[in-house]
Design an enzyme around this catalytic site. Structure first.
Site, PDB file in Angstrom:
ATOM      1  N   ASP A  10       1.068  -1.180   0.088  1.00 43.93           N
ATOM      2  CA  ASP A  10      -0.048  -0.191  -0.123  1.00 43.93           C
ATOM      3  C   ASP A  10       0.829   1.039  -0.015  1.00 43.93           C
ATOM      4  O   ASP A  10       2.243   1.204   0.237  1.00 43.93           O
ATOM      5  CB  ASP A  10      -0.918  -0.067   1.228  1.00 43.93           C
ATOM      6  CG  ASP A  10      -1.777   1.102   1.529  1.00 43.93           C
ATOM      7  OD1 ASP A  10      -2.370   1.517   0.263  1.00 43.93           O
ATOM      8  OD2 ASP A  10      -1.843   1.806   2.461  1.00 43.93           O
ATOM      9  N   SER A  11       0.277   2.375   0.009  1.00 44.27           N
ATOM     10  CA  SER A  11       1.075   3.676  -0.022  1.00 44.27           C
ATOM     11  C   SER A  11       1.767   3.966   1.271  1.00 44.27           C
ATOM     12  O   SER A  11       2.506   4.761   1.516  1.00 44.27           O
ATOM     13  CB  SER A  11       0.337   4.764  -0.609  1.00 44.27           C
ATOM     14  OG  SER A  11      -0.817   4.955   0.179  1.00 44.27           O
ATOM     15  N   CYS A  73      -4.479  -1.487  -1.823  1.00 49.59           N
ATOM     16  CA  CYS A  73      -4.649  -0.151  -1.922  1.00 49.59           C
ATOM     17  C   CYS A  73      -5.534   0.292  -3.110  1.00 49.59           C
ATOM     18  O   CYS A  73      -5.450  -0.543  -4.269  1.00 49.59           O
ATOM     19  CB  CYS A  73      -3.146   0.523  -2.443  1.00 49.59           C
ATOM     20  SG  CYS A  73      -3.240   2.232  -2.851  1.00 49.59           S
ATOM     21  N   GLU A 152      -2.613   8.678   8.361  1.00 53.86           N
ATOM     22  CA  GLU A 152      -1.217   8.684   8.267  1.00 53.86           C
ATOM     23  C   GLU A 152      -0.489   9.378   9.687  1.00 53.86           C
ATOM     24  O   GLU A 152       0.564   9.228  10.209  1.00 53.86           O
ATOM     25  CB  GLU A 152      -0.437   9.147   7.067  1.00 53.86           C
ATOM     26  CG  GLU A 152      -0.633   8.072   5.858  1.00 53.86           C
ATOM     27  CD  GLU A 152       0.084   6.772   5.989  1.00 53.86           C
ATOM     28  OE1 GLU A 152       1.273   6.703   6.584  1.00 53.86           O
ATOM     29  OE2 GLU A 152      -0.251   5.806   5.660  1.00 53.86           O
ATOM     30  N   CYS A 186     -11.002   2.976  -0.028  1.00 49.13           N
ATOM     31  CA  CYS A 186      -9.360   3.345   0.264  1.00 49.13           C
ATOM     32  C   CYS A 186      -9.325   2.178   1.510  1.00 49.13           C
ATOM     33  O   CYS A 186      -9.839   2.562   2.625  1.00 49.13           O
ATOM     34  CB  CYS A 186      -9.377   4.743   0.667  1.00 49.13           C
ATOM     35  SG  CYS A 186      -7.607   4.978   1.147  1.00 49.13           S
ATOM     36  N   HIS A 188      -7.111   2.924   3.653  1.00 52.16           N
ATOM     37  CA  HIS A 188      -6.973   3.593   4.986  1.00 52.16           C
ATOM     38  C   HIS A 188      -8.256   3.606   5.849  1.00 52.16           C
ATOM     39  O   HIS A 188      -8.199   3.853   7.011  1.00 52.16           O
ATOM     40  CB  HIS A 188      -6.191   5.060   4.738  1.00 52.16           C
ATOM     41  CG  HIS A 188      -4.988   4.943   4.426  1.00 52.16           C
ATOM     42  ND1 HIS A 188      -4.253   4.322   3.323  1.00 52.16           N
ATOM     43  CD2 HIS A 188      -3.745   5.606   5.204  1.00 52.16           C
ATOM     44  CE1 HIS A 188      -3.039   4.806   3.374  1.00 52.16           C
ATOM     45  NE2 HIS A 188      -2.801   5.283   4.403  1.00 52.16           N
TER      46      HIS A 188
HETATM   47  N1  DGL Z   1      -4.693   2.880   1.068  1.00 53.16           N
HETATM   48  C1  DGL Z   1      -4.628   3.846  -0.369  1.00 53.16           C
HETATM   49  C2  DGL Z   1      -6.054   3.499  -0.982  1.00 53.16           C
HETATM   50  O1  DGL Z   1      -6.555   2.280  -0.602  1.00 53.16           O
HETATM   51  C3  DGL Z   1      -4.441   5.183   0.076  1.00 53.16           C
HETATM   52  C4  DGL Z   1      -4.001   5.965  -1.146  1.00 53.16           C
HETATM   53  C5  DGL Z   1      -3.263   7.248  -1.014  1.00 53.16           C
HETATM   54  O2  DGL Z   1      -2.023   7.001  -0.631  1.00 53.16           O
HETATM   55  O3  DGL Z   1      -3.871   8.355  -1.065  1.00 53.16           O
HETATM   56  O4  DGL Z   1      -6.327   4.155  -1.763  1.00 53.16           O
END
Ligand code: DGL
Length: 270
Positions: A10-11, A73, A152, A186, A188
């Site tokens: 993931d990011s 992600c 985050e 998302c 997150h």
């Molecule tokens: N967890 C990522 C997602 O599902 C976050 C994306 C981001 O870094 O903006 O989209």
């Protein structure tokens, strides 16, 4: 049987929602997690940049010879799954398909809400997938660009006025539209589950994309005879920025001390 690890990326922290479910379902699997914390958020970037980053993330995970990769992600799944699957000769699972299936199976009134990053919503990938499965469903979508930076930074708990204010502004139109199911598009966003649940009310079912993707991947690996069949699998975490912040928040979210298992890497080398 296949003892090789499963790669998850993931990011940032969000993919831990998938990893947590994988750990519960498949405790014997070795899991390698990469969070691109040095370049998060991905969700405000162009498709080209998302694809470039995602290729590097996959190349890094492939250095462990994984048997499968989970794109935990929404942004990468919505924008780059087709390319990543075509370029790699191993199973690659994204979150969009399983989330769309869960939404179609859950809604009773045919009104589905969808929240995600700007890049995910712009891609139209969730809507396309839902339309294929259940063409009559109405989808009400909203980008929520401030959610990822808040998470985050550890700002996801109920009672946090900033988070509650942002959530109210983003979600009020979906509540007014009368959706009975909300796709947290998302990975997150499940960390904001309590806050989102407060705004939407108990009658709205929240779909955790990370968790449903983990269930889908676990079933597929089992069906293909690719599970490791051991008691406990090791879990290793890699990030592209400071290990401390990640270890602290990941530890809280996963309910275990991960301090000694987090390493920093140079993702631009891949
Ligand atoms: N967890 C990522 C997602 O599902 C976050 C994306 C981001 O870094 O903006 O989209």
């Amino acid at each position: 049987m296949d003892p090789r690890p499963i790669g998850v990326f993931d990011s940032g922290l969000g993919g831990l929602t998938a990893l947590r479910e994988l750990r519960r379902l498949l405790p014997g699997e070795e899991l390698i997690y990469f969070g691109d914390t040095g370049r998060v958020p991905y969700g405000g970037r162009s498709r080209e940049i998302i694809l470039r980053y995602a290729r590097q993330d996959v190349a890094f995970l492939r250095s462990f010879d994984p048997k499968a990769i989970i794109i935990a992600c929404g942004t990468v799944s919505a924008n780059a799954l087709t390319e990543l699957s075509a370029e790699n000769d191993l199973p690659i699972f994204g979150v969009v398909g399983p989330a769309a299936q869960a939404a179609a199976a859950t809604t009773r009134n045919g009104k589905v809400g969808l929240i995600g990053t700007a890049a995910s919503i712009r891609s139209g990938a969730y809507e396309r997938e839902i339309a294929q499965l259940a063409p009559r469903l109405e989808v009400f979508s909203r980008p929520c660009p401030l959610f990822v930076p808040l998470v985050e930074n550890g700002r996801f708990r109920p009672g946090d006025q900033v988070v509650e204010l942002v959530a109210e502004e983003y979600l009020q139109p979906l509540r007014s539209a009368g959706v009975d199911t909300l796709v947290l598009g998302c990975t997150h966003y499940p960390l904001l589950r309590d806050v989102v649940g407060q705004v939407m009310g108990p009658q709205v079912t929240l779909i955790d994309t990370g968790a449903v993707c983990a269930v889908h991947a676990a079933r597929a690996l089992e069906a293909q005879g690719l599970l490791a069949r051991r008691e406990t699998g090791q879990r290793r975490y890699f990030v592209s920025d400071s290990t401390q912040d990640f270890a602290r928040l990941a530890g809280i979210f996963l309910g275990e001390d991960v301090e000694g298992s987090v390493e920093r890497i140079e993702i631009e080398k891949y």
